[in-house]
Design a protein around this motif. Sequence first.
Motif, mmCIF file in Angstrom:
data_model
loop_
_atom_site.group_PDB
_atom_site.id
_atom_site.type_symbol
_atom_site.label_atom_id
_atom_site.label_comp_id
_atom_site.label_asym_id
_atom_site.label_seq_id
_atom_site.Cartn_x
_atom_site.Cartn_y
_atom_site.Cartn_z
ATOM 1 N N TYR A 14 0.516 -0.953 0.220
ATOM 2 C CA TYR A 14 -0.113 -0.179 0.040
ATOM 3 C C TYR A 14 0.754 1.366 -0.284
ATOM 4 O O TYR A 14 1.673 1.344 0.456
ATOM 5 N N GLU A 17 1.467 6.322 2.644
ATOM 6 C CA GLU A 17 -0.607 7.981 3.360
ATOM 7 C C GLU A 17 -1.045 6.603 4.114
ATOM 8 O O GLU A 17 -1.356 6.548 5.029
ATOM 9 N N PHE A 18 -1.363 5.799 2.525
ATOM 10 C CA PHE A 18 -2.532 4.140 3.628
ATOM 11 C C PHE A 18 -1.716 4.138 4.580
ATOM 12 O O PHE A 18 -3.033 3.333 5.637
ATOM 13 N N GLU A 21 -1.712 5.543 8.155
ATOM 14 C CA GLU A 21 -3.298 6.132 8.525
ATOM 15 C C GLU A 21 -4.018 4.632 9.047
ATOM 16 O O GLU A 21 -4.528 4.653 10.123
ATOM 17 N N TYR A 22 -3.904 3.171 8.191
ATOM 18 C CA TYR A 22 -4.625 2.149 9.380
ATOM 19 C C TYR A 22 -3.658 1.005 9.529
ATOM 20 O O TYR A 22 -4.295 0.323 9.126
ATOM 21 N N ARG A 24 -1.891 0.348 11.730
ATOM 22 C CA ARG A 24 -2.514 -0.629 12.714
ATOM 23 C C ARG A 24 -3.756 -1.436 13.066
ATOM 24 O O ARG A 24 -4.024 -2.514 13.889
ATOM 25 N N ASP A 25 -4.987 -0.683 12.558
ATOM 26 C CA ASP A 25 -6.121 -0.850 12.445
ATOM 27 C C ASP A 25 -6.539 -2.295 11.505
ATOM 28 O O ASP A 25 -6.905 -3.075 12.247
ATOM 29 N N LEU A 26 -5.330 -2.278 10.028
ATOM 30 C CA LEU A 26 -5.573 -3.009 9.300
ATOM 31 C C LEU A 26 -4.943 -4.598 10.280
ATOM 32 O O LEU A 26 -4.998 -5.543 10.362
ATOM 33 N N THR A 53 -6.708 -4.659 -3.960
ATOM 34 C CA THR A 53 -7.241 -2.989 -3.036
ATOM 35 C C THR A 53 -6.028 -2.106 -3.161
ATOM 36 O O THR A 53 -5.670 -0.700 -3.307
ATOM 37 N N GLN A 57 -5.679 1.890 -4.034
ATOM 38 C CA GLN A 57 -5.005 2.982 -3.176
ATOM 39 C C GLN A 57 -3.950 3.804 -3.884
ATOM 40 O O GLN A 57 -3.959 5.204 -4.223
ATOM 41 N N ASP A 60 -5.724 6.023 -6.983
ATOM 42 C CA ASP A 60 -6.307 6.858 -6.253
ATOM 43 C C ASP A 60 -5.403 8.130 -6.004
ATOM 44 O O ASP A 60 -5.088 9.580 -6.040
ATOM 45 N N ARG A 64 -4.926 11.910 -7.256
ATOM 46 C CA ARG A 64 -5.100 13.351 -6.740
ATOM 47 C C ARG A 64 -3.710 14.104 -7.392
ATOM 48 O O ARG A 64 -3.546 15.734 -7.142
#
Lengths: 860, 111
Positions: A14, A17-18, A21-22, A24-26, A53, A57, A60, A64
Motif C-alpha cells: 500500500y 500514506e495509507f 493511517e491504517y 495498525r487497524d489492518l 485493493t 490505493q 487514487d 490526486r
Amino acid sequence: MIADRIYRFLLHAYPGEFRDEYSRDLVQLFRDNLRDSGVLGTWLLALNDLIRTAPAQHFDILRRDLKSAIRYFAAHPGFALVAILSLALGLGANTAIFSLLNATLYNDLPVRDPHQLVSIARGGLGDAPPFSYPDYLDLRAGATSFSDLIFHSDVYTLKFGRGAETEAAGSEFVSPNYFETLGVSAALGRTFVTSDAREPVVILSDALWRRRFAADPSVLGRQIRVNGADLTVIGIAPASFHGVLVPWSTAAWLPIELLPRLVEEDAAVLTSRFSDCCGVIGRLKPGVSRAQAQAEIAVLGRQLAAANPRPRADRRERGWGELHLASMQGVVPQFVRARMAMLLAILMTIATLVLLIACANVANLLLARVAERRAEIGIRLAIGARRGRLIRQLLTECALLTFIAAIATLFLATQGPRAIAAFSPYVIDAHLDLKVFGFAALGAILTTLAFGLAPALEASRTDLVSALKENRRTGARAGRFGFTSALVVAQVAASFALLTGAGLAARSFWTLSGAYPGFDPSHAFLLRFDLGSKHWNAAQQGVFLDNLLGRVDGIAGVRSESLTTHAPLEIVAQSAPLELEDDAGQVWLDAVRSRYFETLSIPMIAGRPIEDRDRANSALVAVVNTTLARRIWEGENPVGQEIRLGGATRTVVGVVATVKHRFASEEPAPVAYIPLSQAPATDLRLVVRTLADPSNVIAPVLAEFQSLDPDIPVVQVQTMAEHTAASLGPQRSTAGLISLFAILSLALASVGIFGVIAHSVSRRTHEIGIRMAMGAHRRDVVRMVVGQSLTLATIGIAIGALVALGAARFLKGLLYGIGPADPFTFVTIALVWFAVAALAAWLPALRAARVDPLIALRCE
Amino acid sequence: MTHESFLPLTPAVFHILLALADEDRHGYAIMQEVLRRAGITLGPGTLYGTIKRLLADGLIAELGDRPDPDNDRRRYYRLTALGRRVTSAEARRMAELVRVSRRKHLLEPAR
C-alpha cells in the motif's frame, strides 16, 4: 507473532500514506480474523484483498497528484511551457535519430517471412557481387535446401524516357521468380512469371510511377522507353518495397535476360562464367536449418569451383569455391552500412547531449520551483506528510511533463526522419514501430528520473524549522546554489563542445566549397547524354560527335566545348589497372575529346593536350595529371614515357594539373586522360565554356542537340557551379544537421543560464537592497549580476573546450582543411557563448538594478 | 453536493453504512456485522479503503470518545447526518426496485 509480522511486511504494497493511517487497524483486524476464522481462511482473505485493493490505493494517489500537478502547471504556464518544450526537443531529437538508426540497421525487408531469406556469399571477396548467371543456374538446379533461389543484379543506372525528358534511375535486373519468392505482390498489375524471362517488360517502383507518370493507372500495358528499348509496364510494386538492395533504392525491375540487350557493355554478361554481376538470395525451405543449407551450399561451391577453374590471373581466386550463407544485410556493401552507421552514431551522441542539456534545464527550473515551494513543503512535512510521499508527488509532476513532451516527441519522430531522409541519397523507410515506441518510452522514463530525482530529493530534504522560519525569497541554503550552478556549467560545457563540433563541420564545408577544385566551374555547363540506345559503331558515333561539337561551337556565347566520359567531381568514375615494372595499382581513366582541358580551364603543365589528331588508328597516347606523374616518374620528365594502362601501352604526351576528381575532400588522385576516339563510350558529358552567364546558353545548345537527334536521352543538364555545389551535398547535410542540434543546445543552455541568474537575482533582492543602501551604484549591481553569469560561462567554456578537444578526433573524418583544434572555431564559439551569457544575464541584471533599497528591505 | 449524487452506492459502501446505522462500531465489528447480516466477507484493505473514502466524503466520522473503554486502541466510526440521508436514499431506491420487481412477479416464491 510471525504471521503478524509477515502481514505487516506485505502491507508495504500500500502507499505509505495509507499505511500510516491504517496499518495498525489492518493488523488488528487481521489478528481478530485469525482468532475467529482460522489460519487458512484469514490468509486467503487477506492476500486476495491485498492484491485487489493495493493498486486502487496507488491509483487514487496518482489521480490526486496528477490533478494537483495540472493545477500547478496551469498556474505557472511559462514554466510548464519551457520545460515541456525543452524535453520535447531533446526527446524528439533522440527518437528521430533512433528511428533512422532502426530503419537503416535493423529493419527487415518488407517481404513475406524475411527471416527465411539468406544471401549467398563467396569467401575471400569484398563488396563485389559474387555470382555469374551460369553459376546461379547451376546453384538453383543443385540446391535442395531452398524453396527457390533468386538472381538479382547490382543497381544499374538506366535511362527512362527519351530526349530531354530522360530520367536516369537505378534499376535491378532480376530472375523472373524474384517477386514470387520474396512474397511481394504487385500493388497494381502483376509481377513477373516464368515466361517473362525474355519479354520486354518492366515493373515500376511506386516512387518512379508517381514521379514520372503522376500515379496514372493507365500506364499499365503501355510501352515506355528504357535505354532505347520499348518495354511494356506490367506492374507497379508496393510503396513499401524498394528492392533487396535497400538502402539503395530501385526505381524499376526488369527480367535478367534483358540485361545484355539494354546495357551494351555487358553483352556477354549472362553467358560468361566469370562475369560476376549479380547476387543470389535464397529462401530456406520450411524445416531446413541454416546449418543444413550452409553444408549443402558449401559442397555445391566446391563442385562449381572444380568444374569451372578460374584463370590464374584472377586475383580474387582465393576462397572462390567457399560459399556460405550470410544475412540479408550482407546484400548491401559493408562500406555503405558502415558509413551510415557512423554518421548516425555521431548524430545519436549529439542528440543525447542535447537531451541531457534539456534535462539539466528542467532540473534547474524545478529546483528553483522547489525553493519557492519550500514553505508549502515545510508545512506539509510539519503536518505529518511522509518524505517519500512528497518525492512521489514531485516525480508525478515530472512524469506528467515528460508525458506531454513525449506526445510532441512522437510527432517529431514521424516528421523528423522524413526531413532528414530527404537529405540522404538512400532510401530510409523510417516509421514508428514498437522498437521506436519502446525507445521513446524508455527515454521518457530515464529523462524523468534524470531531471526529476535531484529536485525531488532536494525538496524532501527540506528542514522543517528553517523552512517555516525562512522567508520565501531567501529560502535556499547556500549549498543548493552550488548544485544549480554545476548544472549550468555542465550545460554550457556540453553546448560549447557541440557548437565547436558544428563549427568545425561548418568551417570544413565552407573551406571545401571555397576551395578551388582545380578547374574553373564558373561560365561552364555540363550536358549528360547516352548514345547506348543507338547501337552505333565507333565510326558512326564519331561522326555524330564531330557534328555535335561543330554545331555547338557555332552557337553564340560558346567559347569552347568538349566531351568526356566523366566530369570532375562526379562520384562514379572509371578506373583501370596500372601496370608498372615493380608496382601495380589503379588509376582513374577519363576518355576525352580535344579542347577538354581548355574548356574546363585545367592548366597544362607540360607537353600537349588530347587533340583531334589522336584518332582511333593513330598512336595510343595519354595525358597524365601531376599526381600520377609524380608517382611514377618522380624527378623525370613524363612526356615521351610509356605507360601500361588497362592492358594497352600508351605514350604520355602531356601533363595537366590535378583536379578534384570524384569529390571535393579527396586526396589528390592519379588520373590518366585518353582520347575518346581510342576508347569509345556511350555515356558521355558535353562540357561547354561560355563567354558569359552559362544559363543563357544552355537552351540554344539543348535545342541544337535535339534538332540533331531528338531521340537521344539527355540525362542531366546543369551548370558546373551547380554541379560543384551538388557534389558537396553530403558535407552540407552533415554540417547542417550538426549545426541544427548545436544551435538547439545553445538555445536550451542559454534558457538555462537565464533561468538560474534570474532566480538568483530574485532571491538576492534583499542583499542587493542592502548593497544599494550601503552606497552601491546601479552599475555595480549590473556588473555583479552579469559577472556571475560570465563566471559560470567561463568555467563551462573551459570544460567544454577540453571535452571538445578530446572528442574532436572522432570528427576527423568529417573535417577538411582545418585541424580538430582549430583556434578560430574555438575562439569564435567562446565569444558567442560570452555574448549569450552576458545577454542572458542582462534582463535579470536590469531588474536587480531597479531594486529600491527601501522596498527591498521593508519586504522582509 | 446533494446526497443524491452519491447514488447508487457500491455494495461494500452500502453494507458498511448499514452496519453503522444502528450503532457506532470499530472496523472488525463492521466486518462481522456485514458478514452476519449479508454473508459478505469484507477484506481488510477493502474495509479500510472504503472507510477512508467515506471519511473523505463526510458520510462517516471517526469518534473522538470511545464507547468501550476496554478497547480504546480501536477506532470507532459513526454515521454522519449526510451519511444517514445517503443511506436512506439508497434504501428507498432499493425499495423502489423491490416494488417494481414484485409487480413484475419476480418475487413470487420459487416453484
